[in-house]
Write a protein that holds these residues in place. Structure first.
Motif, short mmCIF file in Angstrom:
data_model
loop_
_atom_site.label_atom_id
_atom_site.label_comp_id
_atom_site.label_asym_id
_atom_site.label_seq_id
_atom_site.Cartn_x
_atom_site.Cartn_y
_atom_site.Cartn_z
N ALA A 185 1.20 -1.03 -0.24
CA ALA A 185 -0.06 -0.28 -0.07
C ALA A 185 1.02 1.38 0.07
O ALA A 185 0.95 2.29 -0.83
N ASN A 186 2.37 1.46 1.14
CA ASN A 186 2.85 2.21 0.44
C ASN A 186 3.03 2.81 -0.28
O ASN A 186 3.28 3.60 -0.90
N LEU A 187 3.83 1.52 -1.01
CA LEU A 187 4.50 1.36 -2.38
C LEU A 187 3.69 2.28 -3.09
O LEU A 187 3.84 3.42 -4.43
N ALA B 124 8.94 6.35 11.46
CA ALA B 124 8.08 5.90 10.08
C ALA B 124 8.58 4.72 10.16
O ALA B 124 9.24 4.34 10.62
N HIS B 125 7.28 3.96 9.84
CA HIS B 125 7.47 2.05 9.58
C HIS B 125 8.50 2.73 8.79
O HIS B 125 8.70 2.89 7.58
N HIS B 126 9.28 0.99 8.68
CA HIS B 126 10.92 1.06 7.33
C HIS B 126 10.03 0.84 6.19
O HIS B 126 11.07 0.91 5.16
N SER B 127 8.89 0.17 6.28
CA SER B 127 9.14 0.26 4.72
C SER B 127 8.21 1.34 3.84
O SER B 127 7.83 1.02 2.82
N ILE B 128 8.26 1.89 4.24
CA ILE B 128 7.73 4.04 3.70
C ILE B 128 9.65 3.89 3.09
O ILE B 128 9.69 4.25 2.06
N THR C 67 2.53 5.35 15.72
CA THR C 67 3.57 4.53 14.87
C THR C 67 3.64 3.29 15.65
O THR C 67 3.37 2.73 16.48
N THR C 68 4.70 2.51 14.68
CA THR C 68 4.62 1.23 15.18
C THR C 68 5.58 1.09 16.85
O THR C 68 4.46 0.45 17.19
N ASN C 69 6.17 1.67 17.24
CA ASN C 69 6.78 1.83 18.39
C ASN C 69 5.86 1.60 19.37
O ASN C 69 6.07 1.33 20.24
N ILE D 163 -0.42 9.55 4.31
CA ILE D 163 -0.75 8.93 5.97
C ILE D 163 -0.33 7.21 6.03
O ILE D 163 -1.42 6.16 5.73
N ASP D 164 0.44 6.77 7.05
CA ASP D 164 0.62 5.63 7.22
C ASP D 164 -0.26 5.35 8.10
O ASP D 164 0.15 5.38 9.67
N ALA D 165 -1.10 4.38 8.15
CA ALA D 165 -2.44 4.28 9.39
C ALA D 165 -2.66 3.25 8.96
O ALA D 165 -3.60 2.51 9.60
N ALA D 166 -1.18 2.35 8.72
CA ALA D 166 -1.25 0.53 8.35
C ALA D 166 -2.02 0.38 9.76
O ALA D 166 -2.53 -0.91 10.34
N TYR D 167 -0.94 0.42 11.37
CA TYR D 167 -1.99 -0.12 12.48
C TYR D 167 -3.03 0.97 13.32
O TYR D 167 -3.98 0.03 13.52
N GLY D 168 -2.43 2.34 13.21
CA GLY D 168 -3.43 3.02 13.27
C GLY D 168 -4.84 2.78 12.95
O GLY D 168 -6.09 3.51 13.74
N LEU E 260 -4.25 1.20 4.84
CA LEU E 260 -4.53 0.70 5.63
C LEU E 260 -4.14 -0.36 6.53
O LEU E 260 -3.74 -1.08 4.96
N ASP E 261 -4.55 -1.53 7.33
CA ASP E 261 -3.80 -2.76 7.12
C ASP E 261 -5.16 -3.47 7.87
O ASP E 261 -5.14 -4.15 9.06
N PRO E 262 -6.33 -3.90 7.12
CA PRO E 262 -7.01 -4.88 7.67
C PRO E 262 -6.75 -6.06 8.54
O PRO E 262 -7.14 -6.46 9.12
N HIS E 263 -5.36 -6.66 8.23
CA HIS E 263 -4.67 -7.25 9.50
C HIS E 263 -3.44 -7.46 10.72
O HIS E 263 -3.53 -8.35 11.14
N LYS E 264 -3.94 -5.86 10.10
CA LYS E 264 -4.28 -5.47 12.07
C LYS E 264 -5.19 -5.17 12.65
O LYS E 264 -6.10 -5.68 12.92
#
Ligand SMILES: *Cc1c(COP(=O)(O)O)cnc(C)c1O
Length: 479
Positions: A158-160, A188-192, A245-247, A270-275, A299-303
């Motif tokens: 998604a970020n890509l 920021a998450h390292h996937s960025i 943030t993941t941390n 906006i990287d809202a994968a977690y939140g 977004l990340d439905p698997h989270k």
């Protein structure tokens, strides 16, 4: 010739078992799944083993068939009984998984009917279903009807997709890359960063904006950096904000960043994968203010929709640029041109043929309705606050920032020992116990233990167990 074909057919038909065989396999797998689920809570969340599942190599591929019972037995011992169990309510490390049961049924249906969900022409109903889910997410985030998106394999893809689309929208050509600037925080998450490299932007300037006390990106520093870069003749074009943030679950100040992005004409991701899905919790509304002003959201439905691994999502407003990057029409696909009432997932993603992911998301959302999802998210929020409040008055403990979402950090400060070394031993002791799984992080040289409450099976009981284990282990290590 016919004889040869018939002989081959006799063997190849083994690939299409009749119902009695299917019933037998289904029953065995169902038994396996039920045993697995029923034993959660009594099995460990983390199992450290010498073997580490290496005996799975004994089941390398051969000419002959193997009994399902043998395969399931090996799945249990070599896969399910080593490492982390992401289905367990005791998993509070990293951003944990979950795995709603109806998603397994959705995957089952998607594997049996094998709809070609990449292209509207091939599977109009399947594509409509996936786009309906994307539109639902757009509504939650306040994105307009004209926005598009994709169900990806996860947040990284998604970020890509967001970054390559932004590159296109800002017309960043190869010759511009070493003058272009991307703004993000060190949280920021390292996937960025990974997506930046994959997108061919490794030579762009990455500006790590300082953080405030809550480990959120500092807005003043951001604007100052952009102005400085413009003065230098550079090309600022992309801001990444973390919504959770993941941390530490910190939320960068969305609305003020949106204003800066608009003022200086930068792409706002906006990287809202977690939140992201915490937006479903009404009391958090203020933290999400301005999210609808983003250009793209991961977004990340698997989270935070509790799906099994394999489902993320990207939402993007600029449909034209998404298609410019991802739409492709091969000669052999000419039949697919025509009355496409829906955008095809293949036009929004690097993927062509893909898993029909919509099914594993739609089934649980419809079978349960939204209500229990909202309750579960709010419950995780409160469980994290409860954990924080329970640790706070205990002597010797230090806590990270007040949790904004469902991640908290803590460490124990021993009297006679170096704190980082002690907390490394503490987390090892917690992992050796194995009932709860936690992970650690380092912020500004300080070693912290994280507690991330994300799994739908984590309830008050698990948090109380965690509190008990932490205190037990601290006591043991202090002697
Ligand atoms: C998990 C996560 C990602 C990466 O998503 P995957 O689904 O693991 O690919 C990106 N950003 C944040 C903030 C995350 O928490």
């Amino acid at each position: 010739m016919i004889e040869k074909i018939r002989a081959l057919e006799k063997v190849s038909r083994l690939l299409d078992p009749k119902q009695p065989q299917r019933d037998k396999w289904n029953a065995e797998v169902l038994h396996y799944a039920n045993t697995f689920i029923n034993q959660l809570g009594t099995t460990k969340t983390y199992i450290d083993s010498e073997e580490n599942g290496a005996a799975i190599y004994d089941l390398d591929i051969t000419e002959e068939a193997t009994e399902l019972a043998t395969l399931l037995e090996n799945t249990k011992t070599n896969i399910d009984e080593v490492g982390i169990n992401p289905a367990s309510g005791g998993h509070m490390g990293y951003i944990p998984g979950g795995g709603l049961y109806p998603s397994a049924l959705g995957d089952y249906i998607a594997a049996v009917n094998n709809r070609y969900a990449g292209i509207f022409y091939a599977a109009p109903g399947a594509v409509r279903l996936e786009n309906m889910l994307i539109r639902w997410m757009c509504r939650i985030m306040g994105f307009p009807e004209t926005a598009i998106g994709n169900l990806t394999s996860g947040g990284s893809i998604a970020n890509l997709i967001a970054i390559v689309t932004a590159r296109e929208a800002h017309d960043i050509k190869a010759r511009d890359i070493d003058q272009s600037v991307i703004y993000l925080s060190e949280q920021a998450h390292h996937s960025i960063q990974k997506a930046i490299r994959i997108a061919g932007l490794a030579e762009a300037h990455l500006r790590y904006i300082p953080l405030d006390d809550g480990l959120r990106l500092s807005v003043d520093a951001l604007e100052k950096a952009i102005i400085d870069d413009k003065k230098k003749g550079l090309i600022p074009f992309f801001i990444n904000a973390s919504l959770g943030t993941t941390n530490t679950g910190a939320i960068d100040p969305i609305d003020p960043i949106a204003a800066i992005a608009k003022k200086h004409h930068l792409w706002f991701h906006i990287d809202a994968a977690y939140g992201g899905f915490f937006k479903l919790v009404p009391e958090l509304a203020a933290k999400f203010q301005g999210i609808e002003k983003a250009d793209s959201i991961t977004l990340d439905p698997h989270k935070t929709l509790f799906l099994p691994f394999g489902t993320g999502a990207i939402l993007i407003k600029n449909k034209e640029k998404v298609l410019k990057v991802h739409h492709y029409l091969a000669d052999y696909m000419q039949d697919t041109i025509g009355a496409n009432e829906e955008i095809s997932p293949a036009d929004v993603s690097p993927e062509l043929t893909k898993h029909f992911r919509g099914m594993r998301l739609w089934l649980p959302l419809k079978l349960f309705g939204l209500k229990p999802f909202k309750a579960a998210l709010e419950e995780k929020l409160y469980l994290t606050r409860y954990f924080y409040n329970e640790i706070k008055p205990l002597e010797g403990y230090e806590l990270g920032p007040e949790p904004e979402l469902s991640v908290a950090m803590f460490r124990y400060i021993p009297v006679a020992e170096e704190a980082n070394a002690f907390n490394k031993k503490l987390i090892q002791a917690i992992l050796k116990d194995g009932r709860i799984f936690l992970s650690s992080t380092t912020v500004n040289g300080v070693f912290w233990i994280r507690v991330a409450v994300v799994i739908f099976r984590t309830h008050l009981e698990e948090i109380d167990l965690l509190l008990k284990i932490i205190q037990e282990k601290v006591k043991e290590l202090s002697h």
